[in-house]
Write a protein that holds these residues in place. Structure first.
Motif, PDB file in Angstrom:
ATOM      1  N   LEU A  20       0.831  -1.197   0.000  1.00  0.00           N
ATOM      2  CA  LEU A  20       0.000   0.000   0.000  1.00  0.00           C
ATOM      3  C   LEU A  20       0.871   1.254   0.000  1.00  0.00           C
ATOM      4  O   LEU A  20       0.585   2.227  -0.718  1.00  0.00           O
ATOM      5  N   ALA A  21       1.936   1.237   0.781  1.00  0.00           N
ATOM      6  CA  ALA A  21       2.843   2.386   0.827  1.00  0.00           C
ATOM      7  C   ALA A  21       3.516   2.605  -0.526  1.00  0.00           C
ATOM      8  O   ALA A  21       3.680   3.756  -0.957  1.00  0.00           O
TER       9      ALA A  21
ATOM     10  N   VAL B 191       4.240   5.841  -5.294  1.00  0.00           N
ATOM     11  CA  VAL B 191       4.317   5.996  -6.755  1.00  0.00           C
ATOM     12  C   VAL B 191       3.471   7.187  -7.194  1.00  0.00           C
ATOM     13  O   VAL B 191       3.890   7.993  -8.021  1.00  0.00           O
ATOM     14  N   LEU B 192       2.283   7.313  -6.633  1.00  0.00           N
ATOM     15  CA  LEU B 192       1.411   8.428  -7.008  1.00  0.00           C
ATOM     16  C   LEU B 192       1.938   9.760  -6.480  1.00  0.00           C
ATOM     17  O   LEU B 192       1.646  10.815  -7.042  1.00  0.00           O
ATOM     18  N   GLY B 193       2.727   9.730  -5.405  1.00  0.00           N
ATOM     19  CA  GLY B 193       3.239  10.958  -4.825  1.00  0.00           C
ATOM     20  C   GLY B 193       4.583  11.406  -5.351  1.00  0.00           C
ATOM     21  O   GLY B 193       5.052  12.499  -4.994  1.00  0.00           O
ATOM     22  N   LEU B 194       5.228  10.599  -6.179  1.00  0.00           N
ATOM     23  CA  LEU B 194       6.533  10.992  -6.715  1.00  0.00           C
ATOM     24  C   LEU B 194       6.413  12.216  -7.621  1.00  0.00           C
ATOM     25  O   LEU B 194       5.445  12.348  -8.364  1.00  0.00           O
TER      26      LEU B 194
ATOM     27  N   ILE C 289       6.059  11.646 -11.485  1.00  0.00           N
ATOM     28  CA  ILE C 289       4.795  11.107 -11.995  1.00  0.00           C
ATOM     29  C   ILE C 289       3.839  12.280 -12.231  1.00  0.00           C
ATOM     30  O   ILE C 289       3.731  13.176 -11.396  1.00  0.00           O
ATOM     31  N   THR C 290       3.132  12.283 -13.340  1.00  0.00           N
ATOM     32  CA  THR C 290       2.281  13.425 -13.699  1.00  0.00           C
ATOM     33  C   THR C 290       0.941  13.449 -12.981  1.00  0.00           C
ATOM     34  O   THR C 290       0.172  14.377 -13.156  1.00  0.00           O
ATOM     35  N   PHE C 291       0.646  12.468 -12.157  1.00  0.00           N
ATOM     36  CA  PHE C 291      -0.606  12.440 -11.403  1.00  0.00           C
ATOM     37  C   PHE C 291      -0.604  13.588 -10.392  1.00  0.00           C
ATOM     38  O   PHE C 291       0.332  13.741  -9.607  1.00  0.00           O
ATOM     39  N   LEU C 292      -1.623  14.432 -10.410  1.00  0.00           N
ATOM     40  CA  LEU C 292      -1.757  15.600  -9.527  1.00  0.00           C
ATOM     41  C   LEU C 292      -0.558  16.546  -9.632  1.00  0.00           C
ATOM     42  O   LEU C 292      -0.088  17.092  -8.628  1.00  0.00           O
ATOM     43  N   LYS C 293      -0.065  16.735 -10.812  1.00  0.00           N
ATOM     44  CA  LYS C 293       1.126  17.573 -11.028  1.00  0.00           C
ATOM     45  C   LYS C 293       0.868  19.028 -10.636  1.00  0.00           C
ATOM     46  O   LYS C 293       1.765  19.737 -10.205  1.00  0.00           O
ATOM     47  N   GLU C 294      -0.396  19.463 -10.728  1.00  0.00           N
ATOM     48  CA  GLU C 294      -0.714  20.858 -10.442  1.00  0.00           C
ATOM     49  C   GLU C 294      -0.805  21.150  -8.942  1.00  0.00           C
ATOM     50  O   GLU C 294      -0.880  22.297  -8.534  1.00  0.00           O
ATOM     51  N   ASP C 295      -0.788  20.124  -8.100  1.00  0.00           N
ATOM     52  CA  ASP C 295      -0.907  20.340  -6.647  1.00  0.00           C
ATOM     53  C   ASP C 295       0.242  19.644  -5.921  1.00  0.00           C
ATOM     54  O   ASP C 295       0.091  18.516  -5.440  1.00  0.00           O
TER      55      ASP C 295
ATOM     56  N   ALA D 230       2.929   7.771   2.745  1.00  0.00           N
ATOM     57  CA  ALA D 230       3.594   6.516   2.375  1.00  0.00           C
ATOM     58  C   ALA D 230       4.709   6.194   3.365  1.00  0.00           C
ATOM     59  O   ALA D 230       4.904   5.027   3.727  1.00  0.00           O
ATOM     60  N   GLY D 231       5.417   7.218   3.833  1.00  0.00           N
ATOM     61  CA  GLY D 231       6.467   7.005   4.827  1.00  0.00           C
ATOM     62  C   GLY D 231       5.903   6.496   6.147  1.00  0.00           C
ATOM     63  O   GLY D 231       6.481   5.614   6.780  1.00  0.00           O
ATOM     64  N   VAL D 232       4.769   7.035   6.557  1.00  0.00           N
ATOM     65  CA  VAL D 232       4.136   6.584   7.802  1.00  0.00           C
ATOM     66  C   VAL D 232       3.656   5.138   7.676  1.00  0.00           C
ATOM     67  O   VAL D 232       3.848   4.320   8.582  1.00  0.00           O
ATOM     68  N   ILE D 233       3.056   4.809   6.535  1.00  0.00           N
ATOM     69  CA  ILE D 233       2.585   3.437   6.309  1.00  0.00           C
ATOM     70  C   ILE D 233       3.762   2.470   6.258  1.00  0.00           C
ATOM     71  O   ILE D 233       3.720   1.372   6.823  1.00  0.00           O
ATOM     72  N   LEU D 234       4.845   2.885   5.595  1.00  0.00           N
ATOM     73  CA  LEU D 234       6.054   2.048   5.543  1.00  0.00           C
ATOM     74  C   LEU D 234       6.628   1.821   6.937  1.00  0.00           C
ATOM     75  O   LEU D 234       7.113   0.738   7.249  1.00  0.00           O
ATOM     76  N   CYS D 235       6.589   2.847   7.774  1.00  0.00           N
ATOM     77  CA  CYS D 235       7.095   2.714   9.145  1.00  0.00           C
ATOM     78  C   CYS D 235       6.286   1.678   9.920  1.00  0.00           C
ATOM     79  O   CYS D 235       6.853   0.823  10.612  1.00  0.00           O
ATOM     80  N   ALA D 236       4.964   1.744   9.789  1.00  0.00           N
ATOM     81  CA  ALA D 236       4.112   0.761  10.478  1.00  0.00           C
ATOM     82  C   ALA D 236       4.395  -0.648   9.964  1.00  0.00           C
ATOM     83  O   ALA D 236       4.522  -1.599  10.758  1.00  0.00           O
ATOM     84  N   GLY D 237       4.511  -0.803   8.658  1.00  0.00           N
ATOM     85  CA  GLY D 237       4.812  -2.119   8.088  1.00  0.00           C
ATOM     86  C   GLY D 237       6.171  -2.631   8.502  1.00  0.00           C
ATOM     87  O   GLY D 237       6.347  -3.815   8.774  1.00  0.00           O
ATOM     88  N   SER D 238       7.154  -1.732   8.566  1.00  0.00           N
ATOM     89  CA  SER D 238       8.500  -2.170   8.948  1.00  0.00           C
ATOM     90  C   SER D 238       8.546  -2.619  10.400  1.00  0.00           C
ATOM     91  O   SER D 238       9.221  -3.595  10.726  1.00  0.00           O
ATOM     92  N   ILE D 239       7.827  -1.932  11.253  1.00  0.00           N
ATOM     93  CA  ILE D 239       7.803  -2.325  12.667  1.00  0.00           C
ATOM     94  C   ILE D 239       7.145  -3.689  12.820  1.00  0.00           C
ATOM     95  O   ILE D 239       7.653  -4.556  13.541  1.00  0.00           O
TER      96      ILE D 239
END
Length: 188
Positions: free
Chosen positions: A91-92, A97-100, A103-109, A120-129
């Motif tokens: 999920l992270a 990928v969408l937040g990079l 990537i042109t997804f939501l490029k204007e914001d 994604a960092g918070v989700i990765l932290c939970a998964g890593s723990i």
């Protein structure tokens, strides 16, 4: 700088997630090896137990009865924690990928993209723990099982080691943690 950090964190998260998935699917979490004869090499995993004959290299595996059958606590807890860590890491990765920036997804914001990377960092932290707790739980239980045999003088020439799947789970969890630190602490 931000785009390079994002791509670095993404690469690390992708590699670490693959390590976690590989650790979940493989069958060598605990190794029983016969010290004296070196006739066979037995690996116990989360899903089955495999024995490799050292003389001819033939490998046979026995599946555990059922996922729903009674299993030792270390297998049940490790399965649950590692599978949850896999799902959270996946999920992270999708969120990342969408937040990079590339990537042109939501490029204007860009503010939303930055929040997606942070999430994604918070989700990765939970998964890593969770992944680290599952891997270390299994490793500690292997050590305790070995210590109980030695303390009761039931040493049969067999030693227990952590298998490469256990090490992959730990490495994948630590990689996800480092990627989460890059995304949550260093991105701003």
């Amino acid at each position: 700088m931000s785009a390079a950090l994002q791509v670095t964190a993404f690469g690390l998260a992708l590699l670490s997630t693959l390590f976690l998935l590989l650790a979940t699917c493989t069958d060598c979490w605990m190794v029983n090896a016969d010290d004296s004869l070196e006739v066979s090499h037995k690996c116990r995993g989360l899903w089955r137990e495999c024995v490799t004959n050292m003389q001819d290299g033939v490998r046979t595996c026995d599946q555990y009865d059922s996922i729903l059958a009674d299993h030792p606590v270390k297998i049940v807890v490790t399965r649950a924690l590692i599978i949850t860590a896999d799902l959270l890491a996946g999920l992270a990765l999708a969120t990342l990928v969408l937040g990079l920036d590339c990537i042109t997804f939501l490029k204007e914001d860009p503010c939303v993209k930055l929040k997606m990377c942070y999430g994604a960092g918070v989700i990765l932290c939970a998964g890593s723990i969770l992944g680290l707790i599952g891997s270390v739980w299994y490793a500690v239980d292997v050590y305790v099982e070995r210590a109980m045999l030695v303390s009761h003088n039931i040493f049969l020439g067999v030693h227990y080691d952590f298998g490469w799947s256990c090490w992959l789970g730990m490495a994948g969890s630590m990689g996800c943690f480092v990627a989460s630190v890059l995304l949550t602490c260093c991105l701003y």
